[in-house]
Design a protein around this motif. Structure first.
Motif, short mmCIF file in Angstrom:
data_model
loop_
_atom_site.label_atom_id
_atom_site.label_comp_id
_atom_site.label_asym_id
_atom_site.label_seq_id
_atom_site.Cartn_x
_atom_site.Cartn_y
_atom_site.Cartn_z
N HIS A 130 0.86 -1.19 0.00
CA HIS A 130 0.00 0.00 0.00
C HIS A 130 0.90 1.23 0.00
O HIS A 130 1.58 1.51 0.98
N THR A 131 0.92 1.92 -1.12
CA THR A 131 1.58 3.23 -1.22
C THR A 131 0.49 4.22 -1.57
O THR A 131 0.06 4.30 -2.73
N PRO A 132 -0.05 4.92 -0.55
CA PRO A 132 -1.23 5.74 -0.78
C PRO A 132 -1.09 6.65 -2.00
O PRO A 132 -0.02 7.23 -2.21
N PRO A 133 -2.17 6.71 -2.81
CA PRO A 133 -3.48 6.09 -2.58
C PRO A 133 -3.63 4.69 -3.18
O PRO A 133 -4.74 4.15 -3.19
N LEU A 134 -2.55 4.08 -3.69
CA LEU A 134 -2.67 2.87 -4.48
C LEU A 134 -2.33 1.61 -3.69
O LEU A 134 -1.49 1.64 -2.78
N TYR A 135 -2.98 0.52 -4.08
CA TYR A 135 -2.69 -0.81 -3.56
C TYR A 135 -2.10 -1.65 -4.70
O TYR A 135 -2.69 -1.72 -5.78
N PHE A 136 -0.98 -2.28 -4.43
CA PHE A 136 -0.32 -3.14 -5.40
C PHE A 136 -0.45 -4.58 -4.93
O PHE A 136 -0.01 -4.92 -3.83
N ARG A 137 -1.06 -5.43 -5.77
CA ARG A 137 -1.21 -6.86 -5.43
C ARG A 137 -1.17 -7.66 -6.72
O ARG A 137 -1.33 -7.12 -7.82
N HIS A 138 -0.99 -8.98 -6.58
CA HIS A 138 -0.87 -9.81 -7.78
C HIS A 138 -2.20 -9.99 -8.48
O HIS A 138 -2.30 -9.83 -9.70
N ILE A 139 -3.25 -10.35 -7.74
CA ILE A 139 -4.55 -10.65 -8.33
C ILE A 139 -5.57 -9.62 -7.88
O ILE A 139 -5.70 -9.35 -6.68
N ALA A 140 -6.29 -9.06 -8.83
CA ALA A 140 -7.32 -8.07 -8.51
C ALA A 140 -8.40 -8.67 -7.62
O ALA A 140 -8.74 -9.85 -7.73
N ARG A 141 -8.94 -7.82 -6.74
CA ARG A 141 -10.03 -8.23 -5.85
C ARG A 141 -11.30 -7.50 -6.25
O ARG A 141 -11.33 -6.27 -6.31
N PHE A 142 -12.33 -8.25 -6.51
CA PHE A 142 -13.61 -7.66 -6.90
C PHE A 142 -14.12 -6.77 -5.77
O PHE A 142 -14.06 -7.12 -4.59
N GLY A 143 -14.59 -5.58 -6.13
CA GLY A 143 -15.15 -4.67 -5.15
C GLY A 143 -14.15 -3.72 -4.53
O GLY A 143 -14.51 -2.91 -3.69
N THR A 144 -12.88 -3.79 -4.95
CA THR A 144 -11.88 -2.87 -4.43
C THR A 144 -11.64 -1.74 -5.43
O THR A 144 -12.16 -1.76 -6.54
N SER A 145 -10.85 -0.78 -5.01
CA SER A 145 -10.53 0.34 -5.90
C SER A 145 -9.10 0.79 -5.64
O SER A 145 -8.43 0.30 -4.73
N ALA A 146 -8.61 1.72 -6.46
CA ALA A 146 -7.24 2.23 -6.36
C ALA A 146 -6.23 1.09 -6.42
O ALA A 146 -5.24 1.08 -5.70
N GLU A 147 -6.49 0.14 -7.29
CA GLU A 147 -5.75 -1.12 -7.30
C GLU A 147 -4.91 -1.28 -8.57
O GLU A 147 -5.38 -1.04 -9.68
N VAL A 148 -3.67 -1.72 -8.36
CA VAL A 148 -2.76 -2.06 -9.45
C VAL A 148 -2.44 -3.55 -9.31
O VAL A 148 -1.97 -3.99 -8.26
N SER A 149 -2.70 -4.33 -10.37
CA SER A 149 -2.51 -5.77 -10.28
C SER A 149 -2.05 -6.34 -11.62
O SER A 149 -1.88 -5.61 -12.59
N GLY A 150 -1.84 -7.64 -11.64
CA GLY A 150 -1.39 -8.33 -12.85
C GLY A 150 -2.15 -9.64 -13.01
O GLY A 150 -3.37 -9.66 -13.11
N HIS A 151 -1.43 -10.75 -13.09
CA HIS A 151 -1.94 -12.12 -13.05
C HIS A 151 -2.62 -12.60 -14.32
O HIS A 151 -2.36 -13.71 -14.79
N PHE A 152 -3.51 -11.79 -14.90
CA PHE A 152 -4.35 -12.27 -16.00
C PHE A 152 -3.67 -12.20 -17.37
O PHE A 152 -4.20 -12.76 -18.33
N HIS A 153 -2.53 -11.51 -17.48
CA HIS A 153 -1.86 -11.37 -18.78
C HIS A 153 -2.83 -10.87 -19.85
O HIS A 153 -2.98 -11.48 -20.92
N PRO A 154 -3.54 -9.77 -19.62
CA PRO A 154 -4.59 -9.38 -20.57
C PRO A 154 -4.05 -9.05 -21.96
O PRO A 154 -2.95 -8.53 -22.13
#
Length: 221
Positions: A130-154
């Motif tokens: 968590h580096t305000p205001p952003l959250y960095f995680r591997h897999i996105a979480r439904f219902g969250t915001s301000a989120e930076v993620s990966g995992h899906f290789h879109p």
């Protein structure tokens, strides 16, 4: 400029044509899904003998992005290694290369599903950052915001001059950005997949990797 600038939760972010994300105000460079050592892992498990050059190519591009942006912090968003054994199987040259890239800066390894435990490198090993205001995680979480993620290789496809062109892409809406896979030997999940349709808002964009990155409405089924 060969970049695409956007704002997430008030943070000004820059999508680079390599698939890396740059946060200038924090001097933070973020990459996801490097999958270093993938050819070794496939061969180790009896799969195809792929040319073992993907780790070198991935590190070459990461080195270039670091030289271009000179970050104080680098965040690797998980699946940095294709598995934990692949991290230990890197050549001495590759290990020294990573060590050199890490020198003099804050380096954060986020846990992924391919590399869920600490690896034998320096830096910080975190489940998420968590580096305000952003959250960095591997897999996105439904219902969250301000989120930076990966995992899906879109990836996403467009039709151009009668041909269908498919490129890795960032996915972006008002809640999150999902990064493309940075690794050379990585496939992708089409943006019209149900999992991505559920995560992304109706107004979501797909930012296709190109020079410069090219935004389009996120293709859906």
């Amino acid at each position: 400029m060969n970049t695409y600038t956007f704002t997430l939760a008030g943070a000004k972010l820059v999508a680079l044509p390599s698939g890396a994300l740059w946060w200038p105000d924090e001097a933070l460079l973020c990459v996801s899904d490097l999958h270093l050592g993938k050819s070794e892992r496939i061969a180790r498990n009896g799969g195809a003998l792929l040319p073992p050059y993907e780790t070198r190519d991935t590190l070459f591009r990461l080195d270039a992005d670091i030289r271009e942006t000179t970050p104080r912090t680098v965040v690797c968003l998980g699946d940095s290694f294709d598995d934990l054994d692949a991290a230990n199987a890197l050549t001495e040259e590759q290990t020294l290369w990573i060590t050199r890239l890490m020198a003099g800066r804050r380096w954060i390894w986020i846990e992924g599903n391919h590399d869920p435990g600490p690896i034998d490198f320096g830096g910080m090993h975190l489940a998420e950052l968590h580096t305000p205001p952003l959250y960095f995680r591997h897999i996105a979480r439904f219902g969250t915001s301000a989120e930076v993620s990966g995992h899906f290789h879109p990836k996403a496809s467009v039709s151009r001059r009668g041909h269908r062109l498919t490129r890795p892409c960032f996915l972006l809406d008002s809640d999150r950005v999902i990064l493309p896979a940075y690794g050379t030997y990585t496939g992708g999940l089409h943006s019209d997949h149900e999992a991505l349709n559920k995560l992304m808002r109706a107004e979501a964009l797909a930012i296709l990797l190109a020079k410069p990155p090219h935004p389009i409405p996120m293709p859906r089924s």
